[in-house]
Motif scaffolding. Structure first.
Motif, PDB file in Angstrom:
ATOM      1  N   TYR A  75     -67.233  35.315 112.932  1.00  0.00           N
ATOM      2  CA  TYR A  75     -68.672  35.207 113.177  1.00  0.00           C
ATOM      3  C   TYR A  75     -69.112  33.744 113.152  1.00  0.00           C
ATOM      4  CZ  TYR A  75     -73.657  35.232 111.913  1.00  0.00           C
ATOM      5  OH  TYR A  75     -74.997  35.000 111.845  1.00  0.00           O
TER       6      TYR A  75
ATOM      7  N   PRO B 265     -61.334  37.664 115.295  1.00  0.00           N
ATOM      8  CA  PRO B 265     -62.614  37.021 115.623  1.00  0.00           C
ATOM      9  C   PRO B 265     -63.380  36.605 114.374  1.00  0.00           C
ATOM     10  CG  PRO B 265     -62.275  38.959 116.984  1.00  0.00           C
ATOM     11  CD  PRO B 265     -61.187  38.961 115.945  1.00  0.00           C
TER      12      PRO B 265
ATOM     13  N   TYR C 221     -67.265  34.297 122.223  1.00  0.00           N
ATOM     14  CA  TYR C 221     -67.867  35.519 122.745  1.00  0.00           C
ATOM     15  C   TYR C 221     -69.361  35.550 122.441  1.00  0.00           C
ATOM     16  CZ  TYR C 221     -63.048  37.325 122.916  1.00  0.00           C
ATOM     17  OH  TYR C 221     -61.722  37.518 123.177  1.00  0.00           O
TER      18      TYR C 221
ATOM     19  N   TRP D 139     -77.940  44.435 112.874  1.00  0.00           N
ATOM     20  CA  TRP D 139     -76.881  45.019 112.058  1.00  0.00           C
ATOM     21  C   TRP D 139     -77.317  46.313 111.382  1.00  0.00           C
ATOM     22  CZ3 TRP D 139     -72.850  42.836 113.668  1.00  0.00           C
ATOM     23  CH2 TRP D 139     -72.663  41.447 113.707  1.00  0.00           C
ATOM     24  N   SER D 140     -78.602  46.538 111.227  1.00  0.00           N
ATOM     25  CA  SER D 140     -79.049  47.733 110.501  1.00  0.00           C
ATOM     26  C   SER D 140     -78.659  49.002 111.247  1.00  0.00           C
ATOM     27  CB  SER D 140     -80.564  47.700 110.280  1.00  0.00           C
ATOM     28  OG  SER D 140     -81.242  47.657 111.521  1.00  0.00           O
ATOM     29  N   ASN D 141     -78.431  48.878 112.567  1.00  0.00           N
ATOM     30  CA  ASN D 141     -77.962  50.012 113.355  1.00  0.00           C
ATOM     31  C   ASN D 141     -76.481  49.841 113.694  1.00  0.00           C
ATOM     32  OD1 ASN D 141     -80.448  51.529 113.833  1.00  0.00           O
ATOM     33  ND2 ASN D 141     -81.094  49.715 114.928  1.00  0.00           N
ATOM     34  N   GLN D 142     -75.703  50.846 113.453  1.00  0.00           N
ATOM     35  CA  GLN D 142     -74.298  50.867 113.825  1.00  0.00           C
ATOM     36  C   GLN D 142     -73.487  49.806 113.103  1.00  0.00           C
ATOM     37  OE1 GLN D 142     -74.666  50.318 118.065  1.00  0.00           O
ATOM     38  NE2 GLN D 142     -74.780  52.512 118.419  1.00  0.00           N
ATOM     39  N   GLY D 143     -73.976  49.313 111.980  1.00  0.00           N
ATOM     40  CA  GLY D 143     -73.206  48.339 111.233  1.00  0.00           C
ATOM     41  C   GLY D 143     -72.836  47.155 112.087  1.00  0.00           C
ATOM     42  N   GLY D 144     -71.594  46.717 111.974  1.00  0.00           N
ATOM     43  CA  GLY D 144     -71.159  45.531 112.703  1.00  0.00           C
ATOM     44  C   GLY D 144     -70.486  45.843 114.021  1.00  0.00           C
ATOM     45  N   LYS D 145     -70.761  47.016 114.604  1.00  0.00           N
ATOM     46  CA  LYS D 145     -70.131  47.398 115.868  1.00  0.00           C
ATOM     47  C   LYS D 145     -70.375  46.334 116.925  1.00  0.00           C
ATOM     48  CE  LYS D 145     -70.507  50.856 119.556  1.00  0.00           C
ATOM     49  NZ  LYS D 145     -71.199  52.086 119.987  1.00  0.00           N
ATOM     50  N   LEU D 146     -69.321  45.885 117.571  1.00  0.00           N
ATOM     51  CA  LEU D 146     -69.393  44.822 118.570  1.00  0.00           C
ATOM     52  C   LEU D 146     -68.677  45.260 119.837  1.00  0.00           C
ATOM     53  CD1 LEU D 146     -68.465  41.886 116.182  1.00  0.00           C
ATOM     54  CD2 LEU D 146     -70.727  42.295 117.142  1.00  0.00           C
ATOM     55  N   ILE D 147     -69.296  44.994 120.986  1.00  0.00           N
ATOM     56  CA  ILE D 147     -68.663  45.230 122.275  1.00  0.00           C
ATOM     57  C   ILE D 147     -68.390  43.855 122.878  1.00  0.00           C
ATOM     58  CG2 ILE D 147     -68.844  46.337 124.522  1.00  0.00           C
ATOM     59  CD1 ILE D 147     -68.800  48.269 122.132  1.00  0.00           C
ATOM     60  N   PHE D 148     -67.110  43.500 123.000  1.00  0.00           N
ATOM     61  CA  PHE D 148     -66.717  42.176 123.453  1.00  0.00           C
ATOM     62  C   PHE D 148     -66.551  42.140 124.964  1.00  0.00           C
ATOM     63  CE2 PHE D 148     -65.738  39.876 119.550  1.00  0.00           C
ATOM     64  CZ  PHE D 148     -65.638  40.907 118.621  1.00  0.00           C
TER      65      PHE D 148
ATOM     66  N   TYR E 265     -69.399  35.035 118.376  1.00  0.00           N
ATOM     67  CA  TYR E 265     -68.151  35.069 117.632  1.00  0.00           C
ATOM     68  C   TYR E 265     -67.159  34.164 118.357  1.00  0.00           C
ATOM     69  CZ  TYR E 265     -68.884  38.865 114.270  1.00  0.00           C
ATOM     70  OH  TYR E 265     -69.306  39.625 113.206  1.00  0.00           O
TER      71      TYR E 265
END
Lengths: 113, 116
Positions: free
Chosen positions: A46, A44, A87, A94-103, A36
């Motif tokens: 993609y 941010p 980043y 993406w199939s798990n936890q949707g678009g959850k991102l840890i930056f 990202y």
């Protein structure tokens, strides 16, 4: 999610290729590499993602080493508008936890005339 | 599509006041995320929803923070009472499905909150 390491900052001349490295030595077999970027004062955006094969889209190319422990984001012809924080994020698909991102802290890329 | 819409874009409030930030996700998206960004801590995930249900709120800093998603097209992040250390840019993001597969997350333009 695996930890990533990126240089704090990089410079690139306008019109040249920008190569942004990312180390992710603890990546698991089911984890993807996502990129990202965040242009100043914006949300941010993609760029690209990949699992193990190299990927290319209209914005960039992603090169992942064979052992998957590192990758490089390539902006083939950088422009001033590519100045941003980039980043590298490693996580399951993406199939798990949707678009959850840890930056992490990302790489601040400065494209200079 | 108008993208993820956040309001207000800027908010200045006095310490102790209640603040409500609003987010309209992209139509059809079933995941919604709230992030906070500060110079010191970078981008932090506060909470996320799936089909309007909170899934993980472990990033919410204190009980002063609460988030709701009453329907698929609207979410709020509330801070009561607000404190100067809550000053930050708050981002909302959403993602959904395309061709049966989840898409990448799309971010709004953020709300810049200043608590004086």
């Amino acid at each position: 999610d695996a930890k990533t390491t990126q240089p704090t900052s990089m410079d690139c001349a306008e019109g040249r290729a920008a190569n942004l490295p990312c180390n992710h030595s603890t990546i698991s077999g089911n984890e993807y590499v996502y990129w990202y970027r965040q242009i100043h004062s914006q949300g941010p955006q993609y760029i690209i993602h990949g699992l193990k094969n190299n990927e290319t889209n209209e914005m960039a190319s992603l090169i992942i080493t064979e052992d998957r422990k590192s990758s490089t984001l390539i902006l083939p012809h950088a422009t001033l508008r590519d100045t941003a924080v980039y980043y590298c994020i490693v996580r399951v698909g993406w199939s798990n936890q949707g678009g959850k991102l840890i930056f992490g802290q990302g790489t601040e890329l400065s494209v200079k005339p | 599509d108008a993208g993820v819409i956040q309001s207000p874009r800027h908010e200045v409030t006095e310490m102790g006041q209640e603040v409500t930030l609003r987010c309209k996700p992209i139509s059809g998206h079933d995941y919604l995320f709230w992030y906070r960004q500060t110079m010191m801590r970078g981008l932090e995930l506060l909470i996320y929803f799936n089909n309007n249900v909170p899934i993980d709120d472990s990033g919410m800093p204190e009980d002063r923070f609460s988030a709701k998603m009453p329907n698929a097209s609207f979410s709020t992040l509330k801070i009561q009472p607000s404190e100067p250390r809550d000053s930050a840019v708050y981002f909302c993001a959403s993602n959904g499905k395309r061709g049966g597969l989840n898409t990448e997350a799309f971010f709004g333009q953020g709300t810049r909150l200043t608590v004086v």
